[in-house]
Enzyme design. Structure first.
Site, PDB file in Angstrom:
ATOM      1  N   ASP A 146      39.354  47.234 136.753  1.00 30.99           N
ATOM      2  CA  ASP A 146      39.218  45.821 137.058  1.00 30.99           C
ATOM      3  C   ASP A 146      40.284  45.121 136.195  1.00 30.99           C
ATOM      4  O   ASP A 146      40.769  45.697 135.213  1.00 30.99           O
ATOM      5  CB  ASP A 146      37.796  45.372 136.671  1.00 30.99           C
ATOM      6  N   ASP A 202      40.560  41.102 135.372  1.00 29.90           N
ATOM      7  CA  ASP A 202      40.041  40.018 134.520  1.00 29.90           C
ATOM      8  C   ASP A 202      38.885  40.525 133.662  1.00 29.90           C
ATOM      9  O   ASP A 202      37.880  40.994 134.189  1.00 29.90           O
ATOM     10  CB  ASP A 202      39.524  38.859 135.392  1.00 29.90           C
TER      11      ASP A 202
HETATM   12  C1  BG6 Z   1      37.858  38.064 139.468  1.00 27.95           C
HETATM   13  C2  BG6 Z   1      37.233  37.199 138.398  1.00 27.95           C
HETATM   14  O1  BG6 Z   1      38.679  39.015 138.880  1.00 27.95           O
HETATM   15  O2  BG6 Z   1      38.622  37.270 140.364  1.00 27.95           O
HETATM   16  C3  BG6 Z   1      36.403  36.107 139.064  1.00 27.95           C
HETATM   17  O3  BG6 Z   1      36.401  37.985 137.573  1.00 27.95           O
HETATM   18  C4  BG6 Z   1      37.269  35.312 140.041  1.00 27.95           C
HETATM   19  O4  BG6 Z   1      35.871  35.259 138.075  1.00 27.95           O
HETATM   20  C5  BG6 Z   1      37.888  36.256 141.049  1.00 27.95           C
HETATM   21  O5  BG6 Z   1      36.473  34.348 140.723  1.00 27.95           O
HETATM   22  C6  BG6 Z   1      38.806  35.560 142.030  1.00 27.95           C
HETATM   23  O6  BG6 Z   1      39.924  35.079 141.331  1.00 27.95           O
HETATM   24  P1  BG6 Z   1      41.146  34.291 141.943  1.00 27.95           P
HETATM   25  O7  BG6 Z   1      42.258  34.538 140.949  1.00 27.95           O
HETATM   26  O8  BG6 Z   1      41.458  34.872 143.284  1.00 27.95           O
HETATM   27  O9  BG6 Z   1      40.752  32.867 142.040  1.00 27.95           O
HETATM   28 MG    MG Z   2      36.213  41.501 135.428  1.00 28.30          MG
END
Ligand code: BG6
Ligand code: MG
Length: 211
Positions: free
Chosen positions: A9, A11
């Site tokens: 993963d 984030d």
């Molecule tokens: C995930 C995060 O990696 O990406 C979430 O943990 C987030 O919190 C999701 O909502 C979508 O992210 P993005 O960058 O497409 O807005």
């Molecule tokens: Mg994560």
């Protein structure tokens, strides 16, 4: 278990973007007059941007049309993308980079499995563009975690059977997605204290003891 590939993963695992997600959603919450805190932000881990907005709107008294929701989601992303410009190679912890290098050197394949549609931008900011054997992200899927689609896609891109993949996650949605994909999961961050996983990482480099 012998793993042929590790799917990370992004984030909360390779980098700490939560504070930027929090700041961006906080601004949208302020505009809508909704209270927002870290606890609500934590529930957004792993789920898509639109699903995150729906979590935020649980505390909203009015009704928003689909177009209005789309506007708020886009605005949140513009704020978030500006904040992401603060990220650089310096934000990639040496231990994380050393561990990734060691995994690669051992011949195990590596991939990203992230719900984020900003994945490629973040990888660029971290100096990791082109590092992974495959990248499956929010732009490749129709259902985000806890659905297994992103991890199945990552395994497909790698050409590795799901059962031979190990997922590294910090979110309950990701742990559920890994299990649904038929993959083992190593939990880190808060997830390691709150959920039942196949492995627990106190430090990122603990991965090397599992592989
Ligand atoms: C995930 C995060 O990696 O990406 C979430 O943990 C987030 O919190 C999701 O909502 C979508 O992210 P993005 O960058 O497409 O807005
Ligand atoms: Mg994560």
């Amino acid at each position: 278990m012998v793993y042929e590939a590790v799917i990370f993963d992004l984030d909360g695992v390779l980098c700490h973007t939560d504070k930027y997600h929090y700041m961006a959603w906080k601004e949208i919450a302020g505009e809508l007059g909704i209270s927002f805190d870290r606890k609500i932000n934590d529930r957004m881990r792993g789920v898509s941007r639109m699903e995150s907005l729906e979590i935020l709107l649980e505390n909203f008294k009015g009704n928003l049309s689909w177009q209005q929701k789309e506007c708020y989601a886009q605005k949140k992303n513009r704020i978030y993308r500006c904040l992401l410009k603060n990220i650089s190679e310096k934000d990639l912890e040496p231990e994380v980079k050393q561990t990734l290098d060691a995994i690669k050197a051992s011949g195990i394949k590596t991939a990203i499995g992230s719900s984020s549609r900003n994945t490629k931008f973040i990888l660029e900011q971290l100096g990791l563009s082109g590092f992974f054997d495959a990248v499956a992200d929010g732009t490749d899927i129709t259902r985000s975690k806890p659905d297994p689609e992103v991890f199945i896609k990552a395994a497909e891109f790698l050409g590795v059977e799901p059962k031979s993949c190990l997922v590294v996650e910090d979110a309950v949605a990701g742990l559920t997605a890994a299990a649904a994909a038929g993959m083992d999961c190593a939990a880190m961050g808060n997830l390691k204290d709150s959920a039942k996983a196949d492995h627990y990482l106190d430090r990122f480099s603990d991965l090397l003891h599992i592989l």
